[in-house]
Design an enzyme around this catalytic site. Structure first.
Site, mmCIF file in Angstrom:
data_model
loop_
_atom_site.group_PDB
_atom_site.id
_atom_site.type_symbol
_atom_site.label_atom_id
_atom_site.label_comp_id
_atom_site.label_asym_id
_atom_site.label_seq_id
_atom_site.Cartn_x
_atom_site.Cartn_y
_atom_site.Cartn_z
ATOM 1 N N ASP A 162 -28.457 5.271 23.047
ATOM 2 C CA ASP A 162 -27.219 4.459 22.397
ATOM 3 C C ASP A 162 -26.077 4.939 22.932
ATOM 4 O OD1 ASP A 162 -28.588 2.812 20.465
ATOM 5 O OD2 ASP A 162 -28.795 4.340 19.258
ATOM 6 N N LEU A 163 -25.792 6.204 23.078
ATOM 7 C CA LEU A 163 -24.672 6.724 23.507
ATOM 8 C C LEU A 163 -24.226 6.332 25.178
ATOM 9 C CD1 LEU A 163 -24.550 10.226 22.028
ATOM 10 C CD2 LEU A 163 -23.237 8.294 21.235
#
Length: 415
Positions: A171-172
């Site tokens: 996600d990051l």
């Protein structure tokens, strides 16, 4: 601690980004843009997005997750599932100006804002759309991570059970990919006048990351998956050791200099010299240190077990060994408070109170951008829609009465 904020001339000052995204990837991208100076307006339904109450929570039930991923943004509450709200969101995303026309979203379904809608209102609009899979299918970090093989490489060597990671890494990374994609598209727009439709699938980011590490090629060439190695560092020497008072530490020797520093401080040079002769090895070479990692660990382990943490810490630091203690999150927070140059500092977050928060990890001219509190849901609806879209108080009142917009503190439930 006090807030540390650099001057107004941050690199992205003058950009206006509309973010209609929840979860981690999109909001982390918007936060990074805001920390670099962009004006980022997050748009949520009046009742909040799907992450409005996500754990962890403060003592009064407010989401620490939401507050920390939306630092420095403005919050506008619009029910974009309705025709009127949808029109307002499109108008914000395509408002005129050289720094505007930038839209980031992870919307799905028939009610999502499409590139075709946006480009019909502004020909040079830039849309960065984050999705689970390139075919439109759903996915989140934890499901994608499972299918690219990482949990099967993680955890104790004697366990066959997959071990998920805790940090939503993909996600990051997807968020940072979204940032770089938007800025790349903006650079091209300034040169050519062309907008861009950019789609980023979480599944593609994860597979690309695994591929970039060489793990896919390794598996195919070896015709087997990589086995687990516990806390050993793959391809070089690195392992965990425990001091006499029970403190675990991680020690790494990537370079010959780091290896010699570790060997010298532990006074094991003669032992390793004898091993090199007996095993026809050269431990100055990374490959031989990795090949003999279990033997090296067995030799070093008693040195750590015979000394308490304070002694080990002082000796390793003085010898310039590459190492770190294992800390839990409470210890990490406490250490951050003690560090005057930490990226973390205390802020007064509306709806929560004083809390430790992180600013941008990037330093501009040796200065840090300190954390700016997140807004409460809908705090900026009135100001943004009146200033940027020219809506009157009467029009805003009507929209509020029909449930199309939320007006911040007039809305219950968010402190």
């Amino acid at each position: 601690m006090s807030e540390r904020v650099v001057g107004s001339e941050r690199p992205l000052a003058g950009l206006f980004v509309v973010e209609a995204a929840s979860f981690v990837a999109g909001p982390s991208a918007g936060m990074s843009l805001a920390q670099m100076g962009a004006e980022v307006v997050r748009v949520d339904p009046p009742s909040g997005g799907s992450d409005a109450g996500r754990w962890p929570l403060s003592a009064n039930g407010s989401s620490l997750f939401w507050a920390n991923l939306n630092k420095g943004k403005r919050s506008v509450a619009i029910d974009y599932r309705t025709p009127e709200g949808h029109e307002l969101l499109v108008a914000l995303a395509t408002r005129p100006g050289p720094g505007a026309g930038l839209f980031m979203d992870n919307m799905v379904g028939r009610r999502r804002v499409t590139y075709e809608e946006l480009v019909a209102q502004r020909g040079d609009v830039i849309q960065v759309h984050i999705q689970g899979r390139a075919n439109g299918g759903p996915a989140v970090d934890y499901t994608i991570n499972a299918e690219v093989g990482v949990p099967q490489m993680t955890g104790p060597e004697d366990s066959a059970r997959p071990v998920n990671h805790v940090v939503p890494v993909w996600d990051l990374v997807t968020g940072m990919t979204a940032v770089s994609s938007m800025l790349a598209a903006l650079t091209r727009r300034r040169e050519t006048g062309e907008g861009a439709k950019v789609d980023i699938a979480l599944a593609d980011v994860a597979l690309s990351g695994v591929g970039a590490m060489g793990w896919l090629a390794e598996a195919e060439l070896a015709r087997r998956a990589r086995p687990r190695q516990g806390n050993h560092m793959f391809g070089a020497f690195g392992n965990d050791f425990v001091t006499s008072d029970g403190r675990p530490v991680m020690v790494v020797a990537l370079t010959p200099g780091q290896w010699r520093a570790l060997r010298d401080v532990t006074e094991t040079g003669d032992v390793f010299g004898a091993l090199e002769k007996a095993l026809d090895a050269n431990l100055d070479l990374e490959t031989d240190r990795y090949r003999l990692r279990e033997t090296i660990s067995a030799v070093l382990r008693p040195w750590f077990a015979q000394r308490d943490y304070a002694t080990v810490s002082a000796l390793l630091t003085q010898a310039h060994v590459l190492w770190s203690p294992y800390r839990d999150t409470f210890e990490a927070a406490s250490e951050a408070r003690r560090d005057p140059d930490s990226v973390a500092t205390e802020i007064d977050q509306p709806g929560i109170g004083r809390m430790l928060a992180t600013g941008s990890p990037v330093r501009w001219g040796d200065e840090r951008t300190g954390p700016v509190p997140a807004p409460r849901l809908g705090d900026d609806t009135e100001a943004v829609l009146s200033t940027m879209l020219g809506l009157t108080q009467t029009e805003l009142g009507g929209l509020h009465a029909r449930g199309i917009v939320g007006l911040g503190e007039r809305e219950p439930g968010r402190g």
